[in-house]
Scaffold this motif. Structure first.
Motif, PDB file in Angstrom:
ATOM      1  N   GLU A   1     -41.978  69.858  21.449  1.00 27.07           N
ATOM      2  CA  GLU A   1     -41.413  69.053  22.521  1.00 27.07           C
ATOM      3  C   GLU A   1     -40.983  67.698  21.969  1.00 27.07           C
ATOM      4  O   GLU A   1     -41.750  66.995  21.320  1.00 27.07           O
ATOM      5  N   VAL A   2     -39.739  67.362  22.248  1.00 27.06           N
ATOM      6  CA  VAL A   2     -39.213  66.077  21.798  1.00 27.06           C
ATOM      7  C   VAL A   2     -39.875  64.952  22.598  1.00 27.06           C
ATOM      8  O   VAL A   2     -39.916  64.988  23.822  1.00 27.06           O
ATOM      9  N   SER A  25     -41.398  62.086  17.881  1.00 24.80           N
ATOM     10  CA  SER A  25     -42.092  63.286  17.433  1.00 24.80           C
ATOM     11  C   SER A  25     -41.466  64.518  18.069  1.00 24.80           C
ATOM     12  O   SER A  25     -40.707  64.410  19.038  1.00 24.80           O
ATOM     13  N   GLY A  26     -41.781  65.677  17.514  1.00 24.15           N
ATOM     14  CA  GLY A  26     -41.324  66.927  18.099  1.00 24.15           C
ATOM     15  C   GLY A  26     -39.973  67.416  17.629  1.00 24.15           C
ATOM     16  O   GLY A  26     -39.463  68.415  18.149  1.00 24.15           O
ATOM     17  N   PHE A  27     -39.373  66.723  16.650  1.00 26.55           N
ATOM     18  CA  PHE A  27     -38.087  67.160  16.106  1.00 26.55           C
ATOM     19  C   PHE A  27     -37.965  66.611  14.688  1.00 26.55           C
ATOM     20  O   PHE A  27     -38.759  65.769  14.265  1.00 26.55           O
ATOM     21  N   THR A  28     -36.970  67.103  13.967  1.00 27.77           N
ATOM     22  CA  THR A  28     -36.758  66.652  12.592  1.00 27.77           C
ATOM     23  C   THR A  28     -36.034  65.316  12.639  1.00 27.77           C
ATOM     24  O   THR A  28     -34.812  65.240  12.767  1.00 27.77           O
ATOM     25  N   ASP A  31     -32.740  64.133  10.932  1.00 30.44           N
ATOM     26  CA  ASP A  31     -31.503  64.839  11.270  1.00 30.44           C
ATOM     27  C   ASP A  31     -30.746  64.223  12.445  1.00 30.44           C
ATOM     28  O   ASP A  31     -29.650  64.676  12.772  1.00 30.44           O
ATOM     29  N   TYR A  32     -31.327  63.216  13.087  1.00 23.21           N
ATOM     30  CA  TYR A  32     -30.750  62.703  14.327  1.00 23.21           C
ATOM     31  C   TYR A  32     -30.486  61.201  14.285  1.00 23.21           C
ATOM     32  O   TYR A  32     -31.341  60.421  13.854  1.00 23.21           O
ATOM     33  N   THR A  53     -28.394  58.670  10.861  1.00 28.21           N
ATOM     34  CA  THR A  53     -29.571  59.366  10.352  1.00 28.21           C
ATOM     35  C   THR A  53     -30.179  58.664   9.142  1.00 28.21           C
ATOM     36  O   THR A  53     -31.401  58.564   9.036  1.00 28.21           O
ATOM     37  N   ASN A  77     -41.059  58.184  11.073  1.00 32.09           N
ATOM     38  CA  ASN A  77     -40.451  58.623  12.340  1.00 32.09           C
ATOM     39  C   ASN A  77     -40.429  57.483  13.359  1.00 32.09           C
ATOM     40  O   ASN A  77     -40.788  57.664  14.533  1.00 32.09           O
ATOM     41  N   GLY A  99     -30.785  62.676  21.668  1.00 32.47           N
ATOM     42  CA  GLY A  99     -30.327  63.898  22.316  1.00 32.47           C
ATOM     43  C   GLY A  99     -30.499  63.883  23.827  1.00 32.47           C
ATOM     44  O   GLY A  99     -30.808  64.926  24.436  1.00 32.47           O
TER      45      GLY A  99
END
Length: 112
Positions: A1-2, A25-28, A31-32, A53, A77, A99
């Motif tokens: 979960e993002v 947390s919850g995503f790479t 990459d964003y 990024t 992060n 996102g």
């Protein structure tokens, strides 16, 4: 979960400074692109800043350009927003966004 969690807001006098933090947390994370948006009392969301990024490309709204600095630490992060020369019109709730997902925000009040 993002998830993104903002912190660092508070009450500051005009001309003062604050550093906001965003823990993701919850995503790479690497990459964003990450962004900060804000919402002043009785107004809609306003985009403030975006960082790429790798952290090498940064964009700012005209209203904050020269006063705010966005940065990120991909090892932790984390995204930061350093705000200086604060004005009363900077008052609002500041959100970290990725996102389309925002946290609960952190409140900034600029007042004497």
């Amino acid at each position: 979960e993002v998830q993104v969690v903002e912190s660092g807001g508070g009450l500051v006098q005009p001309g003062g400074s604050l550093r906001l933090s965003c823990a993701a947390s919850g995503f790479t994370f690497i990459d964003y692109a990450m962004k900060w948006v804000r919402q002043a009392p009785t107004k809609g969301l306003e985009w403030v800043s975006t960082i790429s990024t790798g952290g090498d490309i940064k964009y700012y709204a005209d209203s904050v350009k020269g006063r705010f600095t966005i940065s990120r630490d991909n090892a932790k992060n984390m995204v930061y927003l350093f705000m200086e020369s604060l004005k009363s019109e900077d008052t609002g709730v500041y959100f970290c966004e990725v996102g389309g997902v925002r946290g609960q925000g952190t409140q900034v009040i600029v007042s004497s």
